[in-house]
Scaffold this motif. Structure first.
Motif, short mmCIF file in Angstrom:
data_model
loop_
_atom_site.label_atom_id
_atom_site.label_comp_id
_atom_site.label_asym_id
_atom_site.label_seq_id
_atom_site.Cartn_x
_atom_site.Cartn_y
_atom_site.Cartn_z
N ALA A 178 -3.05 -13.28 -2.40
CA ALA A 178 -3.00 -13.30 -0.94
C ALA A 178 -2.35 -12.03 -0.41
CB ALA A 178 -2.20 -14.52 -0.46
N CYS A 179 -2.59 -11.77 0.85
CA CYS A 179 -1.94 -10.64 1.53
C CYS A 179 -1.14 -11.16 2.71
CB CYS A 179 -2.99 -9.64 2.01
SG CYS A 179 -3.73 -8.70 0.66
N PHE A 208 -16.62 -3.78 9.54
CA PHE A 208 -16.24 -4.38 8.27
C PHE A 208 -17.15 -5.57 7.95
CE2 PHE A 208 -13.80 -7.13 5.48
CZ PHE A 208 -13.14 -6.26 4.64
N ASN A 236 0.84 -1.19 0.00
CA ASN A 236 0.00 0.00 0.00
C ASN A 236 0.88 1.24 0.00
OD1 ASN A 236 -2.46 -1.48 0.22
ND2 ASN A 236 -2.00 -1.78 2.40
N THR A 260 -13.73 -2.13 14.60
CA THR A 260 -13.39 -2.06 13.18
C THR A 260 -13.78 -3.36 12.47
OG1 THR A 260 -11.53 -0.62 13.70
CG2 THR A 260 -11.49 -1.69 11.55
N CYS A 310 0.95 -7.52 -0.64
CA CYS A 310 0.03 -8.51 -1.22
C CYS A 310 0.58 -8.94 -2.57
CB CYS A 310 -1.37 -7.93 -1.44
SG CYS A 310 -2.24 -7.40 0.04
N TYR A 318 -9.35 0.79 5.67
CA TYR A 318 -8.99 -0.50 6.25
C TYR A 318 -7.56 -0.93 5.88
CZ TYR A 318 -13.94 -1.10 7.34
OH TYR A 318 -15.20 -0.95 7.84
N LEU A 319 -7.03 -0.34 4.82
CA LEU A 319 -5.70 -0.77 4.36
C LEU A 319 -4.61 -0.09 5.17
CD1 LEU A 319 -6.34 -0.81 0.51
CD2 LEU A 319 -6.53 -2.67 2.17
N ILE A 320 -3.50 -0.77 5.32
CA ILE A 320 -2.41 -0.30 6.18
C ILE A 320 -1.41 0.48 5.33
CG2 ILE A 320 -0.51 -1.04 7.67
CD1 ILE A 320 -2.26 -3.54 8.33
N GLN A 365 2.71 -3.31 4.30
CA GLN A 365 1.88 -4.51 4.22
C GLN A 365 1.76 -4.87 2.74
OE1 GLN A 365 -1.99 -4.86 3.46
NE2 GLN A 365 -1.12 -6.92 3.28
N THR A 398 -9.10 -7.35 7.90
CA THR A 398 -9.76 -6.22 7.21
C THR A 398 -8.84 -5.60 6.16
OG1 THR A 398 -8.99 -4.72 8.95
CG2 THR A 398 -11.19 -5.63 9.20
N TRP A 399 -7.51 -5.79 6.33
CA TRP A 399 -6.56 -5.21 5.36
C TRP A 399 -6.27 -6.14 4.20
CZ3 TRP A 399 -2.90 -8.87 5.78
CH2 TRP A 399 -2.65 -9.43 7.03
N CYS A 400 -6.98 -7.24 4.14
CA CYS A 400 -6.73 -8.25 3.11
C CYS A 400 -7.79 -8.13 2.01
CB CYS A 400 -6.74 -9.64 3.75
SG CYS A 400 -6.74 -10.99 2.56
N ASP A 407 -5.26 -6.31 14.10
CA ASP A 407 -4.88 -5.57 15.30
C ASP A 407 -5.76 -4.34 15.47
OD1 ASP A 407 -2.79 -7.31 15.84
OD2 ASP A 407 -1.41 -6.20 14.56
#
Lengths: 177, 221
Positions: free
Chosen positions: A142-143, B152, A58, B148, A138, A66-68, A136, B110-112, B143
């Motif tokens: 997959a992530c 989601f 990201n 959250t 992906c 929601y993404l880091i 993070q 949630t980040w996937c 985490d």
């Protein structure tokens, strides 16, 4: 010729890192060298990163809360302040797992620019600035959990150049011609 | 010629030309011994880099063959490790609570983004195969906190229990090096399949059917 030489140099810098990579994602930083900075003045350091082929991370401003985001955290020595951290703009890309979404990501090579500001009081010399890049990653299917890449770079703090009027420093400030 | 130009030429060619020669931009190409030396250096460097990269690839592939890079977790036929995790409702849920049902145990976050694609499929499969004994269970390896995860899951229309994951549980299921990771567990609590990464809906449905058809309480047994 110079461009070719630069490309080869970059490949050389990253090639030992490529050897150490396994099957998972990775982000590596090229050795940053020593950046000269002048005491009391801000200086800029560029940190070059490479995301392993086939992966993306990201950007600093991903398109979803929601993404880091990718974040650089630095722990500078006393008397050296870290100012702005300039992240590059990510690329808006769609992936097979989310064809209707555009994710703002870094892939391949990207650079982060850091402003360092040695205070007036710092003793000239070489200083290590340590930190970590949190990212993070992906791939297409997959992530991977967030990771921290430890890193460091060096700055060589120098004295500011003497001002022109200091030629007459022997002259007493109390004597006026 | 300026000092800076001298410096640039020093860096590029290793020597400073006389003052009255043409500038670097208009000078004809050099075919002398220096050019040959530069070309030889570049060739050596390119060969060295290529050798290092090929060697690195060999080492990586050797690691894969030896199993050093493969993901772990309970293998098919093994009993799925039990756990006690908190649900979004605040209840403690054990895997053993679902004994007698086929369980699709899905680890996600949630980040996937790939995980998001599977969730509507799981909702549909839960509706379709729930009456036959399927129980989808999501475990959020986040985490970011309960609120959250709950938001989601609600946004995704999740109709199955979502549990808040722990690292210790992740370790028991192979470390969860990447998400999504799913385990298909039969009615006796034995792993039928473990799947790493995103797969097609039809593949997932096939594994669900397989989980439903295994175990002492399976239909037809």
């Amino acid at each position: 010729m110079r461009r070719l030489a630069q490309t080869i140099l970059l490949a050389l810098l990253f090639s030992p890192l490529a050897l150490a990579q396994g099957a998972g994602p990775s982000v590596e930083m090229a050795p940053a060298g020593i950046t000269p900075v002048v005491r009391g003045k801000p200086g800029s350091v560029e940190l070059d990163f490479r995301v392993k082929q086939g992966f993306h991370i990201n950007s600093n401003h991903p398109n979803s809360p929601y993404l880091i985001p990718t974040i650089l955290k630095l722990d500078p020595p006393t008397d050296i302040a870290v100012g702005a951290v300039d992240y590059p703009a990510g690329r808006n890309l769609s992936f097979a797992f989310a064809p209707d979404e555009k994710l703002n990501v870094y892939s391949g090579d990207f650079a982060v620019r850091v402003t360092v500001h040695p205070l007036h009081t710092v003793i000239p010399g070489k200083y290590n600035v340590r930190g970590q890049l949190r990212y993070q990653a992906c791939d297409d299917r997959a992530c991977y959990p967030p990771r921290n890449l430890p890193l460091y770079f060096e700055v060589q703090v120098k004295k500011a150049a003497a001002r022109a009027h200091t030629r007459h420093s022997r002259q007493s400030p109390h004597i006026h011609n | 010629m300026s000092d800076s130009m001298h410096e640039q030429l020093k860096q590029s060619d290793g020597q400073v030309p006389p003052e009255d020669t043409q500038s670097a931009e208009t000078a004809p190409p050099a075919y002398g011994p220096h050019a040959r030396r530069n070309a030889a250096v570049i060739i050596v460097v390119v060969v060295a880099v290529a050798a290092m990269l090929i060697g690195g690839q060999y080492l990586v592939h050797r690691g894969e063959r030896s199993g050093a890079v493969t993901a772990g977790g309970p293998k098919p036929g093994a009993t799925a490790p039990d756990f006690a995790l908190q649900s979004l409702n605040g209840n403690t849920v054990h895997l053993a609570d679902f004994r007698g049902k086929a369980v699709l145990l899905n680890f996600w976050a949630t980040w996937c983004e790939p995980c998001k694609l599977e969730m509507p499929w799981f909702v549909e499969l839960e509706k379709q195969y729930g009456p036959q004994g399927l129980q989808v269970v999501g475990v959020a390896m986040d985490d970011s906190g309960k609120d959250t995860v709950a938001k989601f899951a609600k946004d995704m229309g999740v109709n199955y229990p979502v549990l808040l994951g722990k690292e210790s549980v992740g370790d028991e299921y192979g470390g969860l090096e990447y998400l999504p990771t799913s385990f298909y567990i039969d009615r006796d609590g034995k792993v039928v399949a473990r799947v790493f990464g995103l797969r097609s809906r039809s593949d997932i449905e096939d594994w669900v059917k397989e989980a439903l058809s295994h175990g002492s309480n399976a239909a037809g047994n």
